[in-house]
Write a protein that holds these residues in place. Structure first.
Motif, PDB file in Angstrom:
ATOM      1  N   LYS A 196      24.861 -35.003  -5.030  1.00  0.00           N
ATOM      2  CA  LYS A 196      24.327 -34.045  -6.001  1.00  0.00           C
ATOM      3  C   LYS A 196      24.020 -32.725  -5.304  1.00  0.00           C
ATOM      4  CE  LYS A 196      22.523 -32.690  -9.963  1.00  0.00           C
ATOM      5  NZ  LYS A 196      23.334 -32.513 -11.186  1.00  0.00           N
ATOM      6  N   ILE A 197      24.424 -31.627  -5.939  1.00  0.00           N
ATOM      7  CA  ILE A 197      24.139 -30.294  -5.399  1.00  0.00           C
ATOM      8  C   ILE A 197      23.517 -29.429  -6.497  1.00  0.00           C
ATOM      9  CG2 ILE A 197      25.189 -28.128  -4.627  1.00  0.00           C
ATOM     10  CD1 ILE A 197      27.050 -29.657  -2.908  1.00  0.00           C
ATOM     11  N   TYR A 198      22.409 -28.793  -6.157  1.00  0.00           N
ATOM     12  CA  TYR A 198      21.764 -27.800  -7.019  1.00  0.00           C
ATOM     13  C   TYR A 198      21.975 -26.439  -6.372  1.00  0.00           C
ATOM     14  CZ  TYR A 198      19.318 -31.840  -8.982  1.00  0.00           C
ATOM     15  OH  TYR A 198      19.018 -33.044  -9.573  1.00  0.00           O
ATOM     16  N   PHE A 199      22.557 -25.533  -7.128  1.00  0.00           N
ATOM     17  CA  PHE A 199      22.930 -24.244  -6.574  1.00  0.00           C
ATOM     18  C   PHE A 199      22.250 -23.119  -7.360  1.00  0.00           C
ATOM     19  CE2 PHE A 199      26.200 -20.737  -6.772  1.00  0.00           C
ATOM     20  CZ  PHE A 199      25.874 -20.213  -5.529  1.00  0.00           C
ATOM     21  N   TYR A 200      21.525 -22.238  -6.648  1.00  0.00           N
ATOM     22  CA  TYR A 200      20.834 -21.106  -7.266  1.00  0.00           C
ATOM     23  C   TYR A 200      21.310 -19.817  -6.607  1.00  0.00           C
ATOM     24  CZ  TYR A 200      17.601 -24.778  -8.770  1.00  0.00           C
ATOM     25  OH  TYR A 200      17.051 -25.916  -9.308  1.00  0.00           O
ATOM     26  N   TRP A 201      21.642 -18.857  -7.453  1.00  0.00           N
ATOM     27  CA  TRP A 201      22.057 -17.554  -6.932  1.00  0.00           C
ATOM     28  C   TRP A 201      21.282 -16.466  -7.658  1.00  0.00           C
ATOM     29  CZ3 TRP A 201      27.659 -15.135  -7.214  1.00  0.00           C
ATOM     30  CH2 TRP A 201      27.707 -14.031  -6.357  1.00  0.00           C
ATOM     31  N   LEU A 202      20.588 -15.627  -6.870  1.00  0.00           N
ATOM     32  CA  LEU A 202      19.784 -14.538  -7.420  1.00  0.00           C
ATOM     33  C   LEU A 202      20.442 -13.208  -7.071  1.00  0.00           C
ATOM     34  CD1 LEU A 202      17.862 -17.041  -6.774  1.00  0.00           C
ATOM     35  CD2 LEU A 202      16.016 -15.390  -6.696  1.00  0.00           C
ATOM     36  N   CYS A 203      20.709 -12.374  -8.111  1.00  0.00           N
ATOM     37  CA  CYS A 203      21.350 -11.073  -7.899  1.00  0.00           C
ATOM     38  C   CYS A 203      20.659 -10.002  -8.726  1.00  0.00           C
ATOM     39  CB  CYS A 203      22.830 -11.121  -8.283  1.00  0.00           C
ATOM     40  SG  CYS A 203      23.875 -11.641  -6.928  1.00  0.00           S
TER      41      CYS A 203
ATOM     42  N   TYR B 207      24.366 -25.617 -11.313  1.00  0.00           N
ATOM     43  CA  TYR B 207      24.191 -24.280 -10.771  1.00  0.00           C
ATOM     44  C   TYR B 207      23.486 -23.383 -11.785  1.00  0.00           C
ATOM     45  CZ  TYR B 207      28.351 -23.177 -13.536  1.00  0.00           C
ATOM     46  OH  TYR B 207      29.244 -23.031 -14.566  1.00  0.00           O
ATOM     47  N   LYS B 208      22.671 -22.498 -11.269  1.00  0.00           N
ATOM     48  CA  LYS B 208      21.935 -21.548 -12.097  1.00  0.00           C
ATOM     49  C   LYS B 208      22.026 -20.169 -11.455  1.00  0.00           C
ATOM     50  CE  LYS B 208      18.634 -24.938 -13.919  1.00  0.00           C
ATOM     51  NZ  LYS B 208      17.205 -25.286 -14.131  1.00  0.00           N
ATOM     52  N   LEU B 209      22.517 -19.219 -12.227  1.00  0.00           N
ATOM     53  CA  LEU B 209      22.630 -17.840 -11.761  1.00  0.00           C
ATOM     54  C   LEU B 209      21.522 -17.020 -12.400  1.00  0.00           C
ATOM     55  CD1 LEU B 209      26.507 -17.399 -12.102  1.00  0.00           C
ATOM     56  CD2 LEU B 209      25.199 -18.510 -10.300  1.00  0.00           C
TER      57      LEU B 209
ATOM     58  N   PHE C  32      25.493 -13.905 -27.629  1.00  0.00           N
ATOM     59  CA  PHE C  32      24.623 -15.025 -27.242  1.00  0.00           C
ATOM     60  C   PHE C  32      25.225 -16.381 -27.620  1.00  0.00           C
ATOM     61  CE2 PHE C  32      21.120 -17.992 -28.013  1.00  0.00           C
ATOM     62  CZ  PHE C  32      20.485 -17.938 -26.770  1.00  0.00           C
ATOM     63  N   ASP C  33      25.939 -16.459 -28.732  1.00  0.00           N
ATOM     64  CA  ASP C  33      26.461 -17.742 -29.220  1.00  0.00           C
ATOM     65  C   ASP C  33      27.842 -18.096 -28.669  1.00  0.00           C
ATOM     66  OD1 ASP C  33      24.196 -18.221 -30.769  1.00  0.00           O
ATOM     67  OD2 ASP C  33      24.974 -17.051 -32.453  1.00  0.00           O
ATOM     68  N   ASP C  34      28.386 -17.260 -27.794  1.00  0.00           N
ATOM     69  CA  ASP C  34      29.692 -17.561 -27.209  1.00  0.00           C
ATOM     70  C   ASP C  34      29.602 -18.819 -26.342  1.00  0.00           C
ATOM     71  OD1 ASP C  34      30.436 -15.280 -28.439  1.00  0.00           O
ATOM     72  OD2 ASP C  34      30.911 -14.137 -26.620  1.00  0.00           O
ATOM     73  N   ASP C  35      30.775 -19.514 -26.212  1.00  0.00           N
ATOM     74  CA  ASP C  35      30.791 -20.742 -25.407  1.00  0.00           C
ATOM     75  C   ASP C  35      30.637 -20.467 -23.920  1.00  0.00           C
ATOM     76  OD1 ASP C  35      31.105 -22.291 -27.658  1.00  0.00           O
ATOM     77  OD2 ASP C  35      33.303 -22.239 -27.554  1.00  0.00           O
ATOM     78  N   THR C  36      31.091 -19.308 -23.474  1.00  0.00           N
ATOM     79  CA  THR C  36      30.997 -18.972 -22.053  1.00  0.00           C
ATOM     80  C   THR C  36      30.076 -17.776 -21.854  1.00  0.00           C
ATOM     81  OG1 THR C  36      32.963 -17.555 -22.236  1.00  0.00           O
ATOM     82  CG2 THR C  36      33.293 -19.849 -21.536  1.00  0.00           C
ATOM     83  N   ASP C  37      29.597 -17.638 -20.633  1.00  0.00           N
ATOM     84  CA  ASP C  37      28.652 -16.570 -20.315  1.00  0.00           C
ATOM     85  C   ASP C  37      29.354 -15.216 -20.358  1.00  0.00           C
ATOM     86  OD1 ASP C  37      25.934 -15.803 -19.245  1.00  0.00           O
ATOM     87  OD2 ASP C  37      27.219 -14.978 -17.683  1.00  0.00           O
ATOM     88  N   VAL C  38      28.687 -14.218 -20.886  1.00  0.00           N
ATOM     89  CA  VAL C  38      29.270 -12.899 -21.060  1.00  0.00           C
ATOM     90  C   VAL C  38      29.487 -12.198 -19.712  1.00  0.00           C
ATOM     91  CG1 VAL C  38      27.038 -11.714 -21.285  1.00  0.00           C
ATOM     92  CG2 VAL C  38      29.070 -10.748 -22.384  1.00  0.00           C
TER      93      VAL C  38
ATOM     94  N   LYS D  73      25.149 -20.544 -18.749  1.00  0.00           N
ATOM     95  CA  LYS D  73      24.711 -19.182 -19.056  1.00  0.00           C
ATOM     96  C   LYS D  73      23.823 -18.623 -17.933  1.00  0.00           C
ATOM     97  CE  LYS D  73      26.715 -19.001 -23.066  1.00  0.00           C
ATOM     98  NZ  LYS D  73      26.021 -18.733 -24.319  1.00  0.00           N
ATOM     99  N   THR D  74      23.917 -17.307 -17.718  1.00  0.00           N
ATOM    100  CA  THR D  74      23.100 -16.628 -16.724  1.00  0.00           C
ATOM    101  C   THR D  74      21.656 -16.552 -17.182  1.00  0.00           C
ATOM    102  OG1 THR D  74      24.986 -15.300 -15.988  1.00  0.00           O
ATOM    103  CG2 THR D  74      22.788 -14.456 -15.461  1.00  0.00           C
ATOM    104  N   HIS D  75      20.721 -16.807 -16.256  1.00  0.00           N
ATOM    105  CA  HIS D  75      19.290 -16.677 -16.544  1.00  0.00           C
ATOM    106  C   HIS D  75      18.831 -15.284 -16.166  1.00  0.00           C
ATOM    107  CE1 HIS D  75      18.681 -21.109 -17.027  1.00  0.00           C
ATOM    108  NE2 HIS D  75      19.754 -21.134 -16.245  1.00  0.00           N
TER     109      HIS D  75
END
Length: 566
Positions: A434-441, A472-474, A491-497, A504-506
């Motif tokens: 298991k891998i949890y991946f966080y990226w902050l930009c 993963y969480k961006l 907002f309702d699209d299947d993929t992140d804008v 979805k991007t946080h």
């Protein structure tokens, strides 16, 4: 306390051992010079400043032995490789090499200050004794007849200058004084240019002044050759100071009080530093050999947010995930080498680095690459490495938590690519489940160059029914109103804008307590390796969370913190 011991216990033990050795050396040599009978007459001239000068010198010798070892990166990589069979706690100590290097440097700075102040007092007291300002014994010791200049006690032999000029003359005309001035100036420049604000904003200043260590060590080796601290030698018949100290007029006239003889101590500093100096020379020779090896460009790509991707090929080059290399571009600077984490996987037939604009050197390199004709080779590039980091251990953990900030994503790009290849080749040795991946930009463009890799990994996991393997969480930490409006519309699209990913991007920063609690809940009996490539402020937060959410019970969740250091 138990959580703290899990993450910091062995490191603290090593620091206690190091500090214990420093204290032992200081106390031992202080007492040696403060109580030793052979230094009785020397103490009469100098008082307690004798011991206060010599004790720090012993501590300086020990720490100058250590200061080069943490920056012998090939040696550390070799040691780290041999520790693979040992516990991860042992290997983590190697990853703290730069922290230890700084700690040793602070000790050198402190001991140098004490040593220098004590010797400045010594020179003043030597001069005063020579001028007859103190008692008859001091005057007698300072004016002992010595035709060969070998058995004197007071090293100030000159008398034909103004008394106030003699200390300055002595300092700048003797081996001990001149080398002392030189190595002190070098140390001041090295320490001041190593401050975070200078190192980050003016790396070239830090780089060049740090190479004053060559002059520092050369001066250090010759510093003791002056032999200005002298002790009484044995004569026949012996000179008994308890009997003769008040009978100066009888010195040399009666058998029981011969003229006392003195000699300087044998220089010892070179014996402490010769081995690490040889190791460091070998380190630099290996770097030169690697520099001479040919490196060719496979691809040069200019990514968004002024990030340059270089795909390089070098014969015989082998790497592991998360490792880094030093790059040198002679057309920019012959001497400067800069560290960059590799973003390629060991399974690929090239190695790549992503270089962000972050100073004069990187700006010049990016400018050169942008001006190249399409498909042409770039300028000569020297490559030294690869060198190991904490990220090498990621596959030793059942669960891995990867946290990257900005360009700090680079070591995890290598890890995620390697995972993609391992799944593609059905590698049975993959221990991680298991891998949890966080990226902050701060800006949206930074996500673009990495989104392709995540999309490919996302598809691969779904095709193999392993959608839960990677979470993963961006996090976007900076945005404006127009961007917020655009996100609301889609907002309702299947993929992140922003990324085109299903996840979805946080917006904003992670609530780390919530994230750690969730990981602990999902992995109640696992050892979780937490890896960070990012700023110190974030490292402090994550290190505390690892301690907070680790359970002392060995059957329950434990978090081990690992940080990239260059």
């Amino acid at each position: 306390m138990g959580n703290w011991i899990i993450n910091h216990g062995f490191t603290s033990f090593m620091l206690v051992v190091w500090m214990g050795i420093n204290i032992f050396l200081f106390v031992w040599f202080y007492l040696f010079y403060d109580l030793g009978e052979q230094f009785y007459y020397t103490r009469h001239l100098l008082g307690p400043a004798l011991a206060w000068a010599r004790a720090p010198a012993a501590v300086l010798n020990f720490n100058c032995l250590l200061i080069l070892l943490p920056v012998c990166r090939n040696l550390l990589s070799l040691v780290r490789g041999n520790f693979v069979c040992c516990s991860r706690t042992m290997r983590k100590q190697v990853d703290k090499n730069l922290s230890f290097h700084k700690l040793v440097a602070y000790m050198i700075g402190l001991m140098t200050a004490v040593h220098m102040i004590a010797h400045l007092l010594n020179v003043e007291w030597y001069n005063n004794s020579r001028q007859g300002i103190y008692d008859k014994l001091s005057m007698a010791l300072s004016t002992l007849d010595d035709t060969n200049s070998t058995t004197y006690l007071n090293p100030i032999r000159i008398t034909d200058l103004h008394p106030q000029q003699i200390p300055t003359y002595f300092v700048f005309t003797t081996i001990a004084g001149l080398t002392g001035v030189i190595i002190t100036l070098c140390l001041i420049l090295i320490i001041t240019s190593s401050m975070e604000v200078i190192r980050r904003s003016y790396f070239e200043v830090f780089w060049y002044t740090h190479h004053l260590f060559i002059i520092f060590f050369a001066g250090l080796v010759f510093h003791g050759a002056g032999r200005i601290v002298r002790s009484q030698t044995t004569t026949d018949p012996p000179h008994n100071y308890t009997l003769c100290k008040d009978r100066m007029d009888d010195w040399g006239r009666t058998p029981e009080c011969p003229v006392p003889q003195f000699a300087g101590g044998f220089p010892q500093t070179w014996m402490w530093v010769i081995a690490p100096m040889i190791l460091y020379v070998c380190e630099r020779l290996l770097r030169f050999i690697r520099y001479m090896q040919h490196v060719s460009y496979r691809k040069i790509v200019m990514r968004p947010s002024k990030v340059l991707e270089l795909q390089l090929v070098k014969s015989g080059f082998k790497m592991e995930v998360g490792q880094y290399v030093f790059l040198n571009c002679p057309c920019i600077s012959q001497l400067e080498w800069h560290p960059f984490t590799m973003t390629s996987a060991p399974e690929e037939d090239f190695f790549s680095v992503h270089i962000r604009s972050a100073g004069d050197w990187t700006d010049k390199l990016i400018d050169i690459m942008q001006k190249l004709p399409e498909g042409s080779q770039g300028p000569k590039m020297g490559v030294d490495g690869p060198f190991g980091t904490a990220s090498e251990d990621v596959f030793d953990y059942e669960v891995a938590m990867l946290v990257g900030a900005g360009i700090g994503i680079t070591p995890f790009a290598s890890i995620l690519k390697s995972i993609w290849y391992k799944f593609k080749n059905s590698n049975p040795k993959l221990r991680t489940r298991k891998i949890y991946f966080y990226w902050l930009c701060r800006e949206t463009h930074a996500f673009e160059w990495f989104a392709d890799l995540l999309q490919g990994l996302e598809r691969e996991m779904e095709e193999r029914g392993l959608g839960d393997f990677l979470t993963y969480k961006l996090f976007l930490t900076g945005w404006d109103q127009s961007h917020a409006t655009h996100v609301m519309v889609h907002f309702d699209d299947d993929t992140d804008v922003i990324t085109g990913l299903k996840q979805k991007t946080h917006y904003g920063r992670p609530i780390w307590d919530k994230e750690f609690e969730q990981i602990r809940k999902e992995n109640p009996t696992s050892v979780v390796g937490t890896f960070l490539c990012g700023p110190e402020a974030l490292a402090t937060v994550l290190e505390k969370k690892c301690a907070k959410y680790s359970d002392v019970d060995p059957r329950k969740t434990k978090f081990y913190f690992n940080k990239e250091n260059f």
